[in-house]
Design an enzyme around this catalytic site. Structure first.
Site, mmCIF file in Angstrom:
data_model
loop_
_atom_site.group_PDB
_atom_site.id
_atom_site.type_symbol
_atom_site.label_atom_id
_atom_site.label_comp_id
_atom_site.label_asym_id
_atom_site.label_seq_id
_atom_site.Cartn_x
_atom_site.Cartn_y
_atom_site.Cartn_z
ATOM 1 C CG HIS A 412 -2.346 0.403 0.838
ATOM 2 N ND1 HIS A 412 -2.632 1.398 -0.076
ATOM 3 C CD2 HIS A 412 -3.551 -0.060 1.254
ATOM 4 C CE1 HIS A 412 -3.940 1.539 -0.177
ATOM 5 N NE2 HIS A 412 -4.523 0.660 0.598
ATOM 6 C CG ASP A 416 -3.347 4.356 -3.530
ATOM 7 O OD1 ASP A 416 -2.926 4.020 -2.407
ATOM 8 O OD2 ASP A 416 -3.037 5.417 -4.089
#
Length: 442
Positions: A412, A416
């Site tokens: 992350h 995304d």
């Protein structure tokens, strides 16, 4: 005569250490330049370390089964030539002979000798590093190695026991007993704070009758280190998508017999998935990236790492330029790389350069899983088992279809959910449109 050093080589990108799995020479052996000296386990693959000199083996500094960082000395060779200059210390040696090596100093520059030992004892870099980290007084340790040499295993046993022999404890034991006095007032500050590393030793697992103790091999150590680093450094997120591959299954099954007869190897479903992923990566290059601290590196080449398991280990060879290969070409590489893994012929070069990993977890019946990212890549895709399920079609009718789950783990920091969702949608679209009419194998 001159004494030359052989150091732990860097056998691949992002490789920082290696394990001596087997020495191929002994002290006193004569070797020629490029002769193999040792087998080293690094990046989950065995590689031979060649000699950089011709001469006689002087000392095996490293020990089998021990792990050393890139740049650490593992062996010394006595070579012809050098004359009187050979007796002079190398320019880097003054840096090595310090009063007490700092625990934070780069271990790649640590000398294998402990110059402060009064009896001239030499310790391996791994032993020095462990002793510094845990505050172990090596003068109080009895070694189990050749000639009473202290090994890393000796220190690990001490660390696991929690009974750390420190220099302070030795001094206290040898000091005369103090005269009996009144007890001092209690102090709120501890006199000797415990080291964080000492506070969390390796778990002491009781061994019961009938239990089997299995030594941790170099391969398993490499897997453990890489997975631990990935989980500690990369904030993992997960997403899954369901794909109808009925047309793909029908197409592949209709040509697999003819393909095997013509090409000599199997046309697996996995080749179709790898091709679809490579095509989607070309359209979504953000997925083909790596975290580099203060920047993100978006890789130009699309090199697909594939996981190949043996009975006791997992290897990750790489299909280079997968986007430029046909389904047949990818199927051939999958077959060839898997064969090399299972026959022990996979090379270090064939493990390097991967930019994205596709794992065929469906091969053993899994239908949903959360993969750990293959560090330093930004994502891994688990291709689950193809199963027949009743599905409600667009016309409201129920039909039995071949369905598969694609499970994606992502870093992350780099990616995304939006871009990963679109990437998976594109992989799904490619797979659901794979058929005899739309797809060519060659």
């Amino acid at each position: 005569m001159a004494i030359e050093q052989i150091k732990m080589p860097q056998l691949g990108e992002s490789v920082t250490e290696g394990t001596i799995s087997k020495w191929l020479v002994s002290v006193g052996d004569k070797v020629n330049k490029y002769d193999p000296l040792a087998e080293v386990m690094t990046d989950k693959v065995n590689a031979e370390v060649p000699s950089s000199f011709s001469g006689v083996i002087k000392e095996l500094v490293a020990e089998e089964g021990e792990t050393y960082e890139v740049g650490q000395v593992i062996l010394t060779i006595e070579t012809e030539g050098g004359g009187e200059a050979a007796a002079a210390p190398a320019p880097s040696e003054p840096k090595q002979e310090v009063d007490a090596p700092s625990a934070s100093a780069p271990s790649a520059q640590a000398a294998p000798a402990k110059s402060e030992a009064p009896n001239g004892v030499r310790y391996s870099p791994a032993v020095l590093k462990l002793s510094q980290e845990h505050g172990i007084d090596l003068n109080q340790v009895t070694g189990s190695g050749a000639g009473g040499r202290i090994t890393r295993k000796d220190l690990m046993k001490i660390i696991e026991s929690g009974d750390i022999p420190t220099a302070a404890a030795a001094a206290a034991a040898s000091a005369p007993a103090p005269e009996k006095t009144e007890a001092p007032a209690p102090s709120s500050a501890p006199s000797q704070p415990a080291s964080p590393k000492q506070a969390a030793p390796a778990p002491n697992v009781p061994v019961m009758p009938g239990d089997v103790e299995i030594p941790v091999t170099g391969v398993r150590k490499a897997i453990a280190a890489n997975m631990l680093r990935s989980k500690h450094e990369a904030p993992h997120a997960w997403t899954m998508m369901e794909v109808d591959v009925t047309n793909l299954v029908e197409y592949r099954n209709s040509i697999k017999g003819e393909f095997k007869q013509k090409e000599g190897f199997n046309l697996t479903f996995f080749a179709f998935f790898v091709k679809a992923v490579a095509q989607a990566l070309k359209e979504f290059p953000q997925i083909n990236s790596m975290w580099a601290g203060d920047k993100i590196i978006q890789k130009k080449d699309i090199n697909i790492s594939i996981a190949v398991a043996t009975d006791d280990a997992l290897f990750v060879p790489v299909i280079k330029a997968a986007d430029e290969k046909t389904i047949k070409g990818i199927a051939r590489e999958i077959n060839d790389l898997a064969l090399k893994v299972r026959t022990g012929k996979l090379t270090s070069a064939e493990m390097q350069g991967g930019t994205f990993t596709v794992n065929n977890t469906g091969s053993f019946g899994s239908v949903q899983s959360m993969g750990i990212i293959n560090y330093p890549q930004a994502a891994i895709l688990q291709v689950e088992s193809i199963v027949k399920r009743p599905v409600v079609m667009n016309n409201g009718m129920i039909a039995v279809r071949d369905m598969v789950n694609l499970c994606m783990s992502l870093d992350h920091r780099v990616l995304d959910g939006l871009v990963c969702g679109r990437f998976l949608q594109r992989v799904k679209e490619i797979l659901e449109n794979t058929s005899k009419e739309n797809t060519t194998i060659y």
